[in-house]
Each structure stands twice: as structure tokens, then as C-alpha cells.
Design a protein around this motif. Structure first.
Motif, mmCIF file in Angstrom:
data_model
loop_
_atom_site.group_PDB
_atom_site.id
_atom_site.type_symbol
_atom_site.label_atom_id
_atom_site.label_comp_id
_atom_site.label_asym_id
_atom_site.label_seq_id
_atom_site.Cartn_x
_atom_site.Cartn_y
_atom_site.Cartn_z
ATOM 1 N N LYS A 14 0.828 -1.214 0.000
ATOM 2 C CA LYS A 14 0.000 0.000 0.000
ATOM 3 C C LYS A 14 0.860 1.262 0.000
ATOM 4 C CE LYS A 14 -4.620 -1.027 1.566
ATOM 5 N NZ LYS A 14 -5.733 -0.597 2.438
ATOM 6 N N ASN A 15 2.021 1.173 0.627
ATOM 7 C CA ASN A 15 2.907 2.331 0.708
ATOM 8 C C ASN A 15 4.242 1.980 0.047
ATOM 9 O OD1 ASN A 15 1.082 3.938 2.409
ATOM 10 N ND2 ASN A 15 1.563 2.416 3.983
ATOM 11 N N ARG A 16 4.392 2.395 -1.201
ATOM 12 C CA ARG A 16 5.629 2.139 -1.931
ATOM 13 C C ARG A 16 6.456 3.412 -1.982
ATOM 14 N NH1 ARG A 16 4.660 -2.319 -6.427
ATOM 15 N NH2 ARG A 16 2.671 -3.176 -5.742
ATOM 16 N N ASP A 17 7.746 3.226 -2.205
ATOM 17 C CA ASP A 17 8.665 4.365 -2.251
ATOM 18 C C ASP A 17 9.588 4.158 -3.428
ATOM 19 O OD1 ASP A 17 9.939 6.688 -1.572
ATOM 20 O OD2 ASP A 17 10.340 6.104 0.508
ATOM 21 N N GLU A 18 10.523 5.048 -3.597
ATOM 22 C CA GLU A 18 11.556 4.916 -4.617
ATOM 23 C C GLU A 18 12.904 4.773 -3.931
ATOM 24 O OE1 GLU A 18 10.998 4.696 -7.950
ATOM 25 O OE2 GLU A 18 8.886 4.689 -7.386
ATOM 26 N N GLY A 19 13.875 4.286 -4.668
ATOM 27 C CA GLY A 19 15.213 4.147 -4.119
ATOM 28 C C GLY A 19 15.464 2.768 -3.543
ATOM 29 N N TRP A 20 16.605 2.659 -2.860
ATOM 30 C CA TRP A 20 17.075 1.363 -2.369
ATOM 31 C C TRP A 20 17.235 1.391 -0.858
ATOM 32 C CZ3 TRP A 20 17.008 -2.150 -6.141
ATOM 33 C CH2 TRP A 20 17.124 -1.705 -7.464
ATOM 34 N N HIS A 37 13.704 -15.164 -9.844
ATOM 35 C CA HIS A 37 14.272 -13.829 -9.634
ATOM 36 C C HIS A 37 14.583 -13.074 -10.917
ATOM 37 C CE1 HIS A 37 18.168 -15.568 -10.766
ATOM 38 N NE2 HIS A 37 17.745 -16.620 -10.104
ATOM 39 N N TYR A 38 14.728 -13.784 -12.056
ATOM 40 C CA TYR A 38 15.100 -13.132 -13.312
ATOM 41 C C TYR A 38 13.881 -12.563 -14.037
ATOM 42 C CZ TYR A 38 18.601 -12.599 -17.093
ATOM 43 O OH TYR A 38 19.503 -12.115 -18.019
ATOM 44 N N PHE A 39 12.690 -12.879 -13.554
ATOM 45 C CA PHE A 39 11.467 -12.424 -14.218
ATOM 46 C C PHE A 39 10.454 -11.855 -13.224
ATOM 47 C CE2 PHE A 39 7.221 -13.132 -16.043
ATOM 48 C CZ PHE A 39 7.361 -12.483 -17.266
ATOM 49 N N VAL A 40 10.203 -12.563 -12.116
ATOM 50 C CA VAL A 40 9.257 -12.095 -11.102
ATOM 51 C C VAL A 40 10.050 -11.336 -10.041
ATOM 52 C CG1 VAL A 40 7.558 -12.772 -9.368
ATOM 53 C CG2 VAL A 40 7.721 -14.032 -11.532
ATOM 54 N N THR A 41 9.905 -10.016 -10.022
ATOM 55 C CA THR A 41 10.770 -9.194 -9.169
ATOM 56 C C THR A 41 10.056 -8.603 -7.964
ATOM 57 O OG1 THR A 41 10.346 -7.257 -10.567
ATOM 58 C CG2 THR A 41 12.257 -8.619 -11.127
ATOM 59 N N ASP A 42 8.814 -8.984 -7.740
ATOM 60 C CA ASP A 42 8.065 -8.504 -6.576
ATOM 61 C C ASP A 42 8.374 -9.427 -5.392
ATOM 62 O OD1 ASP A 42 6.152 -7.871 -4.622
ATOM 63 O OD2 ASP A 42 4.655 -7.322 -6.122
ATOM 64 N N PRO A 43 9.021 -8.921 -4.344
ATOM 65 C CA PRO A 43 9.426 -9.798 -3.240
ATOM 66 C C PRO A 43 8.261 -10.384 -2.451
ATOM 67 C CG PRO A 43 9.754 -7.494 -2.638
ATOM 68 C CD PRO A 43 9.394 -7.515 -4.095
ATOM 69 N N ARG A 44 7.083 -9.831 -2.610
ATOM 70 C CA ARG A 44 5.933 -10.363 -1.883
ATOM 71 C C ARG A 44 5.551 -11.759 -2.365
ATOM 72 N NH1 ARG A 44 1.659 -5.757 -2.907
ATOM 73 N NH2 ARG A 44 2.569 -6.045 -4.979
ATOM 74 N N ARG A 50 18.148 -11.510 -4.134
ATOM 75 C CA ARG A 50 17.648 -10.688 -3.033
ATOM 76 C C ARG A 50 17.635 -9.200 -3.367
ATOM 77 N NH1 ARG A 50 20.436 -10.216 1.112
ATOM 78 N NH2 ARG A 50 18.883 -10.207 2.785
ATOM 79 N N LEU A 51 17.971 -8.833 -4.605
ATOM 80 C CA LEU A 51 17.921 -7.417 -4.972
ATOM 81 C C LEU A 51 16.527 -6.850 -4.733
ATOM 82 C CD1 LEU A 51 19.263 -4.915 -6.277
ATOM 83 C CD2 LEU A 51 18.470 -5.784 -8.492
ATOM 84 N N GLN A 52 15.505 -7.660 -4.961
ATOM 85 C CA GLN A 52 14.125 -7.222 -4.750
ATOM 86 C C GLN A 52 13.866 -6.826 -3.292
ATOM 87 O OE1 GLN A 52 11.470 -10.769 -5.272
ATOM 88 N NE2 GLN A 52 13.403 -11.866 -5.474
ATOM 89 N N PHE A 53 14.635 -7.389 -2.350
ATOM 90 C CA PHE A 53 14.483 -7.014 -0.940
ATOM 91 C C PHE A 53 14.984 -5.587 -0.698
ATOM 92 C CE2 PHE A 53 15.255 -11.707 0.555
ATOM 93 C CZ PHE A 53 14.187 -12.112 -0.217
ATOM 94 N N TRP A 54 15.982 -5.186 -1.481
ATOM 95 C CA TRP A 54 16.534 -3.837 -1.355
ATOM 96 C C TRP A 54 15.599 -2.784 -1.947
ATOM 97 C CZ3 TRP A 54 21.900 -2.785 0.033
ATOM 98 C CH2 TRP A 54 22.656 -3.935 0.299
ATOM 99 N N ASP A 55 14.700 -3.212 -2.795
ATOM 100 C CA ASP A 55 13.937 -2.326 -3.670
ATOM 101 C C ASP A 55 12.715 -1.751 -2.954
ATOM 102 O OD1 ASP A 55 12.560 -1.123 -5.721
ATOM 103 O OD2 ASP A 55 12.746 -2.810 -7.109
ATOM 104 N N LYS A 56 12.735 -0.467 -2.662
ATOM 105 C CA LYS A 56 11.613 0.164 -1.962
ATOM 106 C C LYS A 56 10.350 0.232 -2.814
ATOM 107 C CE LYS A 56 14.344 3.097 1.163
ATOM 108 N NZ LYS A 56 14.621 4.487 1.612
ATOM 109 N N SER A 57 10.496 0.071 -4.134
ATOM 110 C CA SER A 57 9.334 0.109 -5.020
ATOM 111 C C SER A 57 8.673 -1.256 -5.151
ATOM 112 C CB SER A 57 9.748 0.619 -6.403
ATOM 113 O OG SER A 57 10.572 -0.327 -7.074
ATOM 114 N N LEU A 58 9.136 -2.230 -4.371
ATOM 115 C CA LEU A 58 8.614 -3.599 -4.407
ATOM 116 C C LEU A 58 8.747 -4.221 -5.793
ATOM 117 C CD1 LEU A 58 5.493 -3.443 -2.065
ATOM 118 C CD2 LEU A 58 7.721 -4.474 -1.595
#
Length: 660
Positions: free
Chosen positions: A260-266, A314-321, A477-485
Motif C-alpha cells: 500500500k505504501n511504496r517508495d523509490e530508491g534502495w 528472480h530473473y522475471f518475477v521481481t516482486d518480493p511479496r 535478493r535485490l528485490q528485498f533492497w527495492d523500496k518500489s517492491l
């Protein structure tokens, strides 16, 4: 190291076995399937014989389609089976493909498994079968165990909580009883494996629609046990890591990853460790479920059956949820034989449809990769026509990716492209005829038959001259760093399209296997989406450069290029590259480039495949003079200078065997 949750569930299962609850009634019999390493590749063996790693599957299979496959020389089949009574897609509302096995406490109905075996064996007595067993529970189980469901903020629920140890234990008991029944049945000689499946679309995704929530007591309890295990019950270590001097193992909560609350950056490891812990827990659960169920299959079958699963997208589905960020856990797990995913869903002519995972790492760890080739064709059927009672309201399964190309020529080309990639890069897959009839044409069946024949005729070779000279290293695990999910991660991973058309083959590694990128094997290495290099990783990177490798480093903010005895090149804010840019960069590094026309080229292990969107006269450059056999036409060409000129129709594919 496996978590305390996993070890607890194993101890509980052993206790039940000692009580006779899970005890096998007879010694396992039937076929024996295994993965052996041959020519440095994971290779399928059944009862001591090497088998082509190509299979057929359909949700709505019929004798006609099974017979066509058998007549084409394909004798490995997958069939679906389900513990539960709901469709695999909790968003679309699709209906069920088979009757539920798990009818009640200790009550099982194996009739659909029997029916599928009987149908296949009636037309192919030589068949060997892998069961894809979906382990989500039926609705009655969830009603009986309300604390074990994925509780939503409004008090409703969305299927089972994947943090539920109760579900895992109970589903494991049903799995063991199912394997026991199979091995004591007349089907035992034909059964060669269990593909353990779960979650959304059978692929170990969490069930959710727009926002992920699971406020169940099961998830909170499991998370706190996981935290205690990770930090060795040292509360001061937890407080330091989280930057929170009041948190304890009894009060810690997972972070809100609803979306619900996404951001930008890492994210930053120093400031956001609670998020990293939440995501590691979230993904790790799925990997541990796979390990738990694979252990049961291996134990129940005394090691005779293969085990496999969908995971590592991880190479295609990048949403960590979705929960696909713990592939490295599975690669060191001995009781898992193969991993799978579909191919890239950008299913247009002229693009590389790469698997979803770093398959070089998968292979290095002794696991077979099996692609799910659910390739749409010009005769692809629609679910609403084949099974209107299963098709949900609306056009979910009637538009977009569910529609194939308009003509048979392109359809045949796509299958050749699937086959060429599998042969060149040493993996297998199944032809996934989802609703039935997608491949039921002589031209399409010819490709499938040729695949069987070519695998048997040309043993896999480890030809150093055709090795990839570029290694790409990615971080699941790059997706874990990703504030934009996942949006920023997706932009970085989209470089796979340029990589697929730059005329240079590449090997894809996980970050955790950076130490396995051998000195002298490659001329260029791309650290794609790697953030926060550890001291050891920096040492490995520096050693690659010192040994003569060109090192491209893209961290999500910028790219840099390093080469021995050369000035560092900086590319501020550049994280996406074109096929032209990459091809020229690799050439500067001394990498052999097979094609400069931005075609898709697969090269390796004596195979060369070219697929072109625009077609016309194409020029391929081999790294050596060779005899080249067109396996489609049978024509033989000798290239004294290594240059191969050929005509390719628009959207066409050519596949060659290369003999030195």
C-alpha cells in the motif's frame, strides 16, 4: 542451515513415524529415477538408462494427445493432482482440474490419479510419469483450523497461511500416504517422480491480489521463532541489527510489506534490517516447504523417486511479496533433483524467452533444469471452449498471453527456438499443452520428435571453443533492497532482452556463486544489480579484473567498467543497455560475437540456433572452421573461415549441429 521451524517439523514427523502413524507397510518397489552428472551436466536416468529430459503435460489431456507424443518417441509424462478443492489461481477464479485427493481426516480419493495413469498407459505402455502434486489444503481443512489461514485486515481470509506449521505437517502426512499408496499400486513401475507444488498457480507464490496481508497467529509465531533462530536468542544482537533498543523476540513484528505504501530508491542494510529480515523470512518459508516435502518423497520412496519444484523466479518475477528470493537455500539441498519455471512471457518473435532463474548456478549445484514450454501456437485452444465449467467469468484466459501466433510457420519456429535453447544450454523441459491440442499438428509434432532424436544422436559435449565467454551475476535478493517492491529491480533484469540479442551467449549465476566464476573461463563479467559488495566479493571482483576479465558493474544507481591496466569508465545513472551497446562492449573485451544483426543466438555444446524477427540474409560467425548440419533440412555446409550465411524467414528459426 535450516531453521528451527524446519527441524521441529522433521522431529515431529519422526515421532509420528515411530508411533506408526506414518509407517510404510512394505518396501518401496517400482522404477528408480535419478540425476547423474555427465559431461558436467545434470542428466536424467531411469532404471539405469539415460532418458531425454523432455516430457509432455496437459491439464486436460486426452488419449489422442498422449498417443501422438508416444508415436513421436516421447515417453515421459507429467500429470496434475491436488490435495485441495479449489482452482490454482486465487485471483482469476479458475475452477478445479481434478477432484481433491484429501476428502477428510485420513480420507483419500486417488481415483483421478488412477484415471490419468490408465489413460496414458493404455496408449503408451512404455510411459514413465511424474505427478505434479499441489499441496494446498481443501476448504474443509481451513474451516477446521481458522488460526492457520491467511487472515486479512477486514477479518476475511485468503487461503492457507504459508507460515502454518500445522498445514505443513498435515499436508506432509497426506503426501506420504499418497506416495505409499502409489508404490503399493500397479502404477509403481511407471512412477518416476513427484513435483511438489503449492501456492498461487502451483509455483510457490503467496496467494494475494493487490496487497499482501497475513495477520494470522501462525505467521507471527513463526516469524518470532525465525528471528530467535537467526540471532541465536541474543536480544542485544537483534536490537543492534534493527536499530531498536526496545524490541524483543516476544514483541517483534514483521514489517508491512502489503504494498500500500511504496517508495523509490534502495534500502540500506544499516537502517532497514527489519525489512530484510521480513523478506528473508517470507521467502525462506517457501524454500523450507519445498525441502520438507521433498524429504518426505525421498524417505517414502527410499530415494527411488525424483523430486522437483517451481522456484527461483528472480530473473522475471521481481516482486518480493511473491516469495521467490531463497533459491540459494535449495541449491545445496540434496533431496531436490530438479527445478523449473516457464519461459519469459514476452512471447513475441525476435526475443529470447529466457528461463526465470540463474540456470548456470542450478546446474553447478547438480540440479537439472526443466523448462515449462507452455508455448502458444496457431492452434492453441481456449479454456472457455475446452472446459467452460472451469473457465471463470470474463476474458482472463481468452486474451493477451493466452492467444498464440496467427500462422503455423511462426508456431513451428517458436518450438524450434525452445528446443534450440534447451540443447545449446544443456537443460530439458516439458511441452505444456495446457488445455489440450496446442501441439496436435504434424508440423509441430515433427519438432517434438526431432528433439527426442537429436538428444539421443548427439551426446552432450563440453566444447570449450563454444563456451560462453560472458558471465552475468545477479542477486535474487535485490528485490528485498527495492523500496518500489520490484519496479526498479525489473528495470535492471530487463537487460535480459538486450543480452539475448547482442550475438553473444552468456552464463547466468547467482550472487552466492560468485566464487564459482572460474578465472580464465570468461572474458567479461557483468555484476548486474549487485548492491553492497562484501569484502570477500570485492576481493573476488578485483581478482577477476587482475586476471584479465572486463568487469561491468551495475548497482541500480550507475554502471562502471573496469579492465586491467585501463582507466575506469563511469556511466552515471545508466543501468539499462541496448543489444548494440552490449555487443560492442563484449567485442572490446575480446569476446567472440556470433551475430551483429540483433538476432537471438544460442550457442553451446555443439549446437547453434538463430532466431530472427525480421529475417532475410543472416550472417553467423563461428569461433572456428566447422562442418555445419542443418538439422531441420538435413543440409550440410562446410565453413573454412567459420562464416555461415543463410536465409531466415521473418520470425523464423534455424538450428544447426556444429562439428569441428
Amino acid at each position: 542451515m535450516r531453521s528451527r521451524l524446519y527441524l521441529f517439523s522433521i522431529v515431529w514427523a519422526l515421532f509420528l513415524a515411530g508411533c506408526g502413524v506414518l509407517k510404510r507397510t512394505s518396501k518401496p518397489t517400482g522404477a528408480r529415477a535419478e540425476i547423474r552428472i555427465e559431461n558436467k551436466l545434470p542428466t536424467l536416468y531411469v532404471d539405469g538408462d539415460k532418458w531425454p529430459p523432455f516430457a509432455y503435460m496437459s491439464y486436460l489431456g486426452e488419449k489422442q494427445y498422449y498417443r501422438e507424443m508416444a508415436e513421436a518417441g516421447l515417453h515421459l509424462f507429467n500429470i496434475p493432482a491436488y490435495l485441495g478443492d479449489r482452482g490454482i489461481n486465487s485471483t482469476s477464479g479458475i475452477g478445479v482440474f481434478r477432484k481433491a485427493i484429501w476428502q477428510g481426516e485420513g480420507q483419500y480419493d486417488f481415483s483421478t490419479i488412477s484415471a490419468d495413469f490408465n489413460e496414458i498407459l493404455s496408449v503408451d505402455p512404455s510411459a514413465r510419469i511424474i505427478i505434479r502434486l499441489h499441496l494446498d489444503p481443501p476448504e474443509w481443512w481451513e474451516r477446521t483450523h481458522p488460526d492457520e489461514v491467511s487472515l486479512q485486515p477486514d477479518g476475511t481470509s485468503i487461503r492457507t497461511s504459508f507460515a502454518s506449521m500445522k498445514w505443513r505437517h498435515d499436508a506432509g502426512e497426506v503426501l506420504r500416504n499418497t506416495v505409499d499408496w502409489l508404490l503399493e499400486s500397479p502404477y509403481a513401475p511407471y512412477l518416476v517422480g513427484i513435483h511438489v507444488a503449492g501456492g498461487y498457480t502451483e509455483e510457490w507464490f503467496y496467494h494475494y491480489s493487490d496487497f499482501f496481508y497475513d495477520e494470522s497467529p501462525a505467521r507471527l509465531k513463526s516469524f518470532r521463532i525465525w528471528l530467535r533462530d537467526k540471532y541465536g536468542a541474543d536480544v542485544e544482537m537483534l536490537r543492534t541489527a534493527w536499530g531498536n533498543q526496545s524490541v524483543t523476540f516476544e514483541t517483534a513484528w514483521p514489517e508491512d510489506i502489503s504494498g500500500k505504501n511504496r517508495d523509490e530508491g534502495w534500502r540500506d542494510t544499516a537502517a532497514d534490517q527489519s525489512y530484510f529480515d521480513t523478506f528473508d523470512f517470507h521467502a525462506g518459508l517457501m524454500a523450507e516447504h519445498i525441502m520438507y516435502f521433498c524429504d518426505i518423497v525421498k524417505d517414502a520412496s527410499a530415494g527411488r523417486l525424483l523430486t522437483g519444484a517451481f522456484y527461483g523466479y528472480h530473473y522475471f518475477v521481481t516482486d518480493p511479496r511473491r516469495g521467490h528470493g531463497a533459491l540459494a537455500k535449495l541449491l545445496d539441498f540434496p533431496n531436490l533433483d530438479y527445478l523449473s519455471s516457464p519461459n519469459d512471457y514476452h512471447r513475441v518473435a525476435g526475443e529470447d524467452w529466457a528461463p526465470f532463474a540463474a540456470i548456470k548456478s542450478v546446474q553447478l549445484h547438480g540440479k537439472l533444469w526443466l523448462a515449462e514450454n507452455d508455448t502458444r501456437t496457431s492452434i492453441t485452444t481456449l479454456l472457455k471452449d475446452r472446459a467452460p465449467d472451469i473457465d471463470p467469468p470474463g476474458d482472463w484466459y481468452s486474451e493477451g498471453v493466452w492467444v498464440g501466433p496467427e500462422d503455423m510457420e511462426t508456431s513451428v519456429s517458436f518450438l524450434w527456438k525452445n528446443l534450440g535453447r534447451m540443447l545449446a544450454y544443456g537443460y530439458g523441459g516439458w511441452w505444456f499443452d495446457m488445455w489440450g491440442g496446442w501441439f496436435s499438428d504434424p508440423q509441430l509434432m515433427e519438432v517434438i520428435q526431432k528433439g527426442q532424436e537429436l538428444y539421443k544422436k548427439y551426446p552432450a559435449e563440453d566444447d570449450l571453443a563454444m563456451h560462453a565467454e560472458v558471465a552475468v551475476v545477479v542477486d535474487e535478493r535485490l528485490q528485498f533492497w527495492d523500496k518500489s517492491l520490484g519496479r526498479q529491480t525489473a528495470e535492471l533484469m530487463a537487460n535480459r532482452y538486450a543480452l539475448g540479442k547482442c550475438g553473444v551467449p552468456y552464463d547466468l549465476y547467482l550472487r552466492t556463486d560468485l566464487d564459482k566464476v572460474k578465472l580464465g573461463r570468461y572474458k567479461a563479467v557483468w555484476l548486474l544489480g549487485i548492491r553492497g559488495l562484501t569484502d570477500e566479493e570485492q576481493r573476488l571482483a578485483d581478482r577477476l579484473v587482475a586476471h584479465g576479465n572486463w568487469l561491468l558493474f551495475s548497482d541500480g544507481n550507475e554502471s562502471t567498467l573496469k579492465a586491467k591496466d585501463a582507466e575506469v569508465e563511469h556511466y552515471p545513472k545508466k543501468n539499462q543497455w541496448s543489444a548494440k551497446e552490449l555487443g560492442e562492449l563484449w567485442e572490446r573485451a575480446g569476446v567472440h560475437r556470433y551475430n551483429q544483426q540483433e538476432d537471438v543466438v544460442y550457442a553451446g555444446r555443439g549446437w547453434l540456433c538463430v532466431h530472427s524477427e525480421i529475417g532475410g540474409k543472416r550472417i553467423l560467425s563461428l569461433p572456428f572452421p566447422a562442418q555445419v548440419i542443418d538439422v531441420i533440412s538435413g543440409d550440410i555446409v562446410k565453413t573454412d573461415d567459420g562464416i555461415l550465411e543463410l536465409d531466415v524467414p521473418p520470425g523464423g528459426t534455424r538450428l544447426f549441429r556444429v562439428n569441428r
